[in-house]
Design a protein around this motif. Structure first.
Motif, PDB file in Angstrom:
ATOM      1  N   GLN A  73       6.531   0.647  -8.879  1.00  0.00           N
ATOM      2  CA  GLN A  73       7.034   1.903  -9.423  1.00  0.00           C
ATOM      3  C   GLN A  73       5.918   2.690 -10.090  1.00  0.00           C
ATOM      4  O   GLN A  73       5.079   2.134 -10.807  1.00  0.00           O
ATOM      5  CB  GLN A  73       8.140   1.610 -10.458  1.00  0.00           C
ATOM      6  N   ASN A  74       5.902   3.988  -9.810  1.00  0.00           N
ATOM      7  CA  ASN A  74       5.020   4.912 -10.513  1.00  0.00           C
ATOM      8  C   ASN A  74       3.555   4.479 -10.391  1.00  0.00           C
ATOM      9  O   ASN A  74       2.831   4.401 -11.376  1.00  0.00           O
ATOM     10  CB  ASN A  74       5.420   5.024 -11.985  1.00  0.00           C
ATOM     11  N   VAL A  75       3.122   4.209  -9.169  1.00  0.00           N
ATOM     12  CA  VAL A  75       1.714   3.913  -8.939  1.00  0.00           C
ATOM     13  C   VAL A  75       1.112   5.007  -8.066  1.00  0.00           C
ATOM     14  O   VAL A  75       1.797   5.662  -7.278  1.00  0.00           O
ATOM     15  CB  VAL A  75       1.496   2.527  -8.286  1.00  0.00           C
ATOM     16  N   THR A  76      -0.186   5.179  -8.220  1.00  0.00           N
ATOM     17  CA  THR A  76      -0.976   6.063  -7.367  1.00  0.00           C
ATOM     18  C   THR A  76      -1.944   5.192  -6.575  1.00  0.00           C
ATOM     19  O   THR A  76      -2.616   4.331  -7.154  1.00  0.00           O
ATOM     20  CB  THR A  76      -1.762   7.082  -8.215  1.00  0.00           C
ATOM     21  N   ILE A  77      -1.998   5.412  -5.265  1.00  0.00           N
ATOM     22  CA  ILE A  77      -2.885   4.636  -4.404  1.00  0.00           C
ATOM     23  C   ILE A  77      -3.733   5.618  -3.602  1.00  0.00           C
ATOM     24  O   ILE A  77      -3.199   6.464  -2.885  1.00  0.00           O
ATOM     25  CB  ILE A  77      -2.103   3.705  -3.462  1.00  0.00           C
ATOM     26  N   LEU A  78      -5.059   5.496  -3.743  1.00  0.00           N
ATOM     27  CA  LEU A  78      -5.970   6.455  -3.130  1.00  0.00           C
ATOM     28  C   LEU A  78      -7.073   5.740  -2.362  1.00  0.00           C
ATOM     29  O   LEU A  78      -7.624   4.746  -2.834  1.00  0.00           O
ATOM     30  CB  LEU A  78      -6.601   7.347  -4.203  1.00  0.00           C
ATOM     31  N   ALA A  79      -7.387   6.286  -1.194  1.00  0.00           N
ATOM     32  CA  ALA A  79      -8.551   5.868  -0.413  1.00  0.00           C
ATOM     33  C   ALA A  79      -8.904   7.027   0.512  1.00  0.00           C
ATOM     34  O   ALA A  79      -8.025   7.828   0.872  1.00  0.00           O
ATOM     35  CB  ALA A  79      -8.257   4.604   0.400  1.00  0.00           C
ATOM     36  N   PRO A  80     -10.166   7.167   0.898  1.00  0.00           N
ATOM     37  CA  PRO A  80     -10.551   8.292   1.761  1.00  0.00           C
ATOM     38  C   PRO A  80      -9.767   8.294   3.071  1.00  0.00           C
ATOM     39  O   PRO A  80      -9.364   7.228   3.565  1.00  0.00           O
ATOM     40  CB  PRO A  80     -12.045   8.049   2.009  1.00  0.00           C
ATOM     41  N   PRO A  81      -9.563   9.470   3.659  1.00  0.00           N
ATOM     42  CA  PRO A  81      -8.757   9.550   4.882  1.00  0.00           C
ATOM     43  C   PRO A  81      -9.358   8.810   6.067  1.00  0.00           C
ATOM     44  O   PRO A  81      -8.627   8.441   6.988  1.00  0.00           O
ATOM     45  CB  PRO A  81      -8.667  11.060   5.155  1.00  0.00           C
ATOM     46  N   ASP A  82     -10.664   8.567   6.058  1.00  0.00           N
ATOM     47  CA  ASP A  82     -11.282   7.848   7.174  1.00  0.00           C
ATOM     48  C   ASP A  82     -11.515   6.368   6.861  1.00  0.00           C
ATOM     49  O   ASP A  82     -12.175   5.661   7.625  1.00  0.00           O
ATOM     50  CB  ASP A  82     -12.610   8.502   7.562  1.00  0.00           C
ATOM     51  N   PRO A 120     -10.818   2.558   6.897  1.00  0.00           N
ATOM     52  CA  PRO A 120     -10.053   1.830   7.908  1.00  0.00           C
ATOM     53  C   PRO A 120      -9.032   0.871   7.315  1.00  0.00           C
ATOM     54  O   PRO A 120      -9.343   0.075   6.428  1.00  0.00           O
ATOM     55  CB  PRO A 120     -11.142   1.058   8.672  1.00  0.00           C
ATOM     56  N   ASN A 121      -7.790   0.987   7.800  1.00  0.00           N
ATOM     57  CA  ASN A 121      -6.728   0.023   7.486  1.00  0.00           C
ATOM     58  C   ASN A 121      -6.427  -0.093   6.000  1.00  0.00           C
ATOM     59  O   ASN A 121      -6.051  -1.172   5.522  1.00  0.00           O
ATOM     60  CB  ASN A 121      -7.078  -1.364   8.036  1.00  0.00           C
ATOM     61  N   THR A 122      -6.530   0.999   5.283  1.00  0.00           N
ATOM     62  CA  THR A 122      -6.268   0.961   3.843  1.00  0.00           C
ATOM     63  C   THR A 122      -4.809   1.320   3.545  1.00  0.00           C
ATOM     64  O   THR A 122      -4.525   2.272   2.803  1.00  0.00           O
ATOM     65  CB  THR A 122      -7.228   1.898   3.096  1.00  0.00           C
ATOM     66  N   ASP A 123      -3.888   0.556   4.151  1.00  0.00           N
ATOM     67  CA  ASP A 123      -2.472   0.748   3.865  1.00  0.00           C
ATOM     68  C   ASP A 123      -2.232   0.752   2.361  1.00  0.00           C
ATOM     69  O   ASP A 123      -2.922   0.049   1.602  1.00  0.00           O
ATOM     70  CB  ASP A 123      -1.647  -0.387   4.461  1.00  0.00           C
ATOM     71  N   GLY A 124      -1.198   1.467   1.937  1.00  0.00           N
ATOM     72  CA  GLY A 124      -0.880   1.520   0.515  1.00  0.00           C
ATOM     73  C   GLY A 124      -0.115   0.303   0.044  1.00  0.00           C
ATOM     74  O   GLY A 124      -0.615  -0.514  -0.723  1.00  0.00           O
ATOM     75  N   ILE A 125       1.135   0.167   0.486  1.00  0.00           N
ATOM     76  CA  ILE A 125       2.004  -0.932   0.067  1.00  0.00           C
ATOM     77  C   ILE A 125       2.608  -1.560   1.318  1.00  0.00           C
ATOM     78  O   ILE A 125       3.253  -0.867   2.100  1.00  0.00           O
ATOM     79  CB  ILE A 125       3.124  -0.443  -0.869  1.00  0.00           C
ATOM     80  N   ASP A 126       2.423  -2.868   1.492  1.00  0.00           N
ATOM     81  CA  ASP A 126       2.902  -3.557   2.694  1.00  0.00           C
ATOM     82  C   ASP A 126       3.762  -4.758   2.318  1.00  0.00           C
ATOM     83  O   ASP A 126       3.273  -5.891   2.220  1.00  0.00           O
ATOM     84  CB  ASP A 126       1.725  -4.028   3.551  1.00  0.00           C
ATOM     85  N   PRO A 127       5.067  -4.563   2.079  1.00  0.00           N
ATOM     86  CA  PRO A 127       5.934  -5.726   1.888  1.00  0.00           C
ATOM     87  C   PRO A 127       6.028  -6.518   3.187  1.00  0.00           C
ATOM     88  O   PRO A 127       6.311  -5.957   4.246  1.00  0.00           O
ATOM     89  CB  PRO A 127       7.280  -5.115   1.491  1.00  0.00           C
ATOM     90  N   ASP A 128       5.796  -7.811   3.116  1.00  0.00           N
ATOM     91  CA  ASP A 128       5.616  -8.642   4.306  1.00  0.00           C
ATOM     92  C   ASP A 128       6.487  -9.890   4.166  1.00  0.00           C
ATOM     93  O   ASP A 128       6.253 -10.711   3.270  1.00  0.00           O
ATOM     94  CB  ASP A 128       4.130  -9.020   4.400  1.00  0.00           C
ATOM     95  N   TYR A 132       2.719   8.059  -5.558  1.00  0.00           N
ATOM     96  CA  TYR A 132       1.889   8.989  -4.790  1.00  0.00           C
ATOM     97  C   TYR A 132       0.837   8.163  -4.056  1.00  0.00           C
ATOM     98  O   TYR A 132       0.101   7.378  -4.678  1.00  0.00           O
ATOM     99  CB  TYR A 132       1.198  10.022  -5.683  1.00  0.00           C
ATOM    100  N   ILE A 133       0.767   8.329  -2.727  1.00  0.00           N
ATOM    101  CA  ILE A 133      -0.134   7.522  -1.906  1.00  0.00           C
ATOM    102  C   ILE A 133      -0.881   8.443  -0.950  1.00  0.00           C
ATOM    103  O   ILE A 133      -0.271   9.253  -0.245  1.00  0.00           O
ATOM    104  CB  ILE A 133       0.633   6.440  -1.114  1.00  0.00           C
ATOM    105  N   ASN A 134      -2.204   8.299  -0.912  1.00  0.00           N
ATOM    106  CA  ASN A 134      -3.055   9.095  -0.025  1.00  0.00           C
ATOM    107  C   ASN A 134      -4.166   8.169   0.466  1.00  0.00           C
ATOM    108  O   ASN A 134      -5.117   7.887  -0.271  1.00  0.00           O
ATOM    109  CB  ASN A 134      -3.620  10.305  -0.783  1.00  0.00           C
ATOM    110  N   THR A 135      -4.032   7.667   1.684  1.00  0.00           N
ATOM    111  CA  THR A 135      -4.927   6.625   2.164  1.00  0.00           C
ATOM    112  C   THR A 135      -5.353   6.875   3.606  1.00  0.00           C
ATOM    113  O   THR A 135      -4.977   7.878   4.214  1.00  0.00           O
ATOM    114  CB  THR A 135      -4.251   5.239   2.089  1.00  0.00           C
ATOM    115  N   GLY A 136      -6.094   5.902   4.157  1.00  0.00           N
ATOM    116  CA  GLY A 136      -6.584   6.019   5.522  1.00  0.00           C
ATOM    117  C   GLY A 136      -5.707   5.368   6.568  1.00  0.00           C
ATOM    118  O   GLY A 136      -6.103   5.284   7.732  1.00  0.00           O
ATOM    119  N   ASP A 137      -4.532   4.886   6.170  1.00  0.00           N
ATOM    120  CA  ASP A 137      -3.625   4.260   7.135  1.00  0.00           C
ATOM    121  C   ASP A 137      -2.202   4.465   6.645  1.00  0.00           C
ATOM    122  O   ASP A 137      -1.947   5.384   5.873  1.00  0.00           O
ATOM    123  CB  ASP A 137      -3.978   2.775   7.306  1.00  0.00           C
TER     124      ASP A 137
END
Length: 468
Positions: free
Chosen positions: A216-225, A227-235, A246-251
């Motif tokens: 809850q209420n997290v920010t996840i950032l990585a450059p748009p290029d 590789p494979n920087t998914d934000g949150i992956d429940p598995d 708010y999530i802005n990542t490369g995957d």
């Protein structure tokens, strides 16, 4: 006559409430996590010799502090406080009944030395590292077989310094799969909140084989290029709530998974009862919310609502392949706003590679009962590219109340899918043009129809008594 109309409206309202109980209450079991968990014992990382200069390696300080706090696990738990500063560290383990609290201005920095990220066994549902055969580097913050773990703060930051890992990946100089920022395994009661996650070497937050997970209420950032920087992956998790992020990542911003081909089929641990709501973000290379492609253990009961996605390749995407096996079913996606998105809805039946030659190409996934309702979009290139698998149609796909301003002359491309639609603009592809005959053919959260009818019958009985 006037009374009967009001009574009918009253019953309809109650029936609607009964049907959406799961929607509005889907995160109800997590309400207690909105209040910060107060631990009776707290220490600062500085008490164990840590130096927040961004240069001194503090792995031993974190390990020693957590070892010390272990003695308080049965006394109400404990808190490890990280004050303002830049705290360089390698991978370290958490313990049960622990709060890791990052103060405002506190930054946990991942070491740039791969030797400070130990190599651990591959996940049993993957059979090997996701990128390379063999093991994988352990996450920066790690825990296994834990209960009641909180990672939170006053918007402190966890920075994986992933740039060097991305270079190693692009140059093919890695010996093992890259690490995550946070990975919890076989754990119950996980809260991650009020933090910023930067530059993960690989997927940022990865709960696997867990239950009762709240992000809850997290920010996840990585450059748009990156590789494979998914934000949150429940598995292969159950009872997961992801909200207000708010999530802005490369995957993929969020990707739901459950194991890879024959290993996921054998492990047989579905990902189920997943709620995602009030997420804003962008990803130029992938999807806001993806299901798969590693979904061989199955994915079911997913509810996605209230997303705002912009400058992205996909809005929603289902990814699978022959050889995956497993299933994706009972998915409900509603209230999405898309802006500058290449493909609003994407189904890919021929996606992704295989872990090895041991997969069964005849193991076909079952994709059914997916409802997408209430989407508006501006500057959308394609409304949908829905490609199932020959001989294995994706079925009971329901689209409703979708209005997209599409720039392409061919807004839809569909193959090997079957379903229904209502109030769609632009007009959907032929396999989805049949009007929704009855919502019973489409998945809807809380659609335990017997229970809903019982609710109506109960109210009718009460009203009948009242009017006798």
């Amino acid at each position: 006559m006037r009374r009967s109309v009001n009574l009918w409206e009253f019953l309809v309202i109650l029936a609607s409430i009964g049907e959406v109980q799961w929607v509005v209450g889907s995160c109800s079991s997590f309400e207690q996590t909105r209040v910060a968990v107060l631990r009776p014992h707290s220490v600062s990382i500085t008490e164990f010799g840590a130096v927040g200069d961004g240069v001194t390696l503090n792995t031993k300080a974190f390990q020693n502090a957590i070892f010390y706090l272990h003695s308080f696990a049965d006394k109400g738990g404990a808190q490890l406080f990280v004050p303002k500063g830049r705290w360089l560290t390698g991978s370290f383990d958490l313990i049960s009944h622990l709060t890791l609290f990052l103060d405002e201005g506190a930054v946990i920095l991942g070491s740039k030395d791969s030797g400070n990220w130990p190599v651990v066994d591959p996940l049993p549902s993957y059979g090997r590292g996701r990128e390379l055969p063999g093991g994988r580097h352990r996450s920066l913050i790690y825990g296994s077989n834990l209960t009641d773990i909180v990672i939170t703060g006053e918007n402190g930051t966890i920075d994986g310094q992933g740039f060097i890992w991305w270079d190693w990946f692009r140059n093919h100089t890695l010996d093992y799969t890259r690490p995550h920022l946070v990975e919890m395994m076989h754990s119950k009661g996980v809260l991650i909140s009020n933090l910023t996650f930067l530059n993960s070497p690989f997927w940022a937050i990865h709960p696997v084989y867990c239950s009762h997970v709240h992000v809850q209420n997290v920010t996840i950032l990585a450059p748009p290029d990156s590789p494979n920087t998914d934000g949150i992956d429940p598995d292969s998790c159950t009872d997961v709530c992801i909200e207000d992020c708010y999530i802005n990542t490369g995957d993929d911003l969020i990707s739901i998974k459950s194991g890879w081909d024959e290993y996921g089929i054998m492990y047989a641990h579905p990902c189920s009862d997943i709620t995602i709501r009030r997420v804003i973000g962008e990803t130029q290379s992938s999807a806001a919310v993806a299901l798969g492609s590693e979904m061989s253990g199955g994915i079911k009961k997913v509810h996605v609502e209230d997303l705002q996605i912009f400058n992205s390749k996909y809005g929603i995407r289902v990814k699978t392949s022959p050889g995956r096996g497993g299933f994706i079913e009972d998915v409900y996606i509603t209230n999405l706003v898309l802006m500058n998105v290449e493909i609003a809805i994407g189904f890919s039946g021929q996606y992704g590679e295989h872990p090895d030659d041991g997969f069964d190409p005849t193991a076909l996934p079952s994709i059914k009962r997916i409802t997408v309702k209430g989407i508006i979009g501006e500057n959308i290139s394609r409304a949908g590219v829905l490609e199932g698998i020959e001989g294995d149609d994706f079925s009971d796909i329901c689209l409703s109340n979708v209005t997209l301003n599409v720039t392409s002359e061919l807004p839809w491309n569909c193959s090997y899918v079957q379903g229904y639609s209502d109030l769609i603009s632009p007009e959907p592809c032929e396999p989805l043009r049949e009007k929704i005959p009855d919502w019973s053919v489409c998945y809807k959260p809380g659609n335990k129809r017997v229970a809903s009818r019982k609710t109506i019958q109960l109210v009718e009985d009460v009203v009948e008594l009242l009017f006798i």
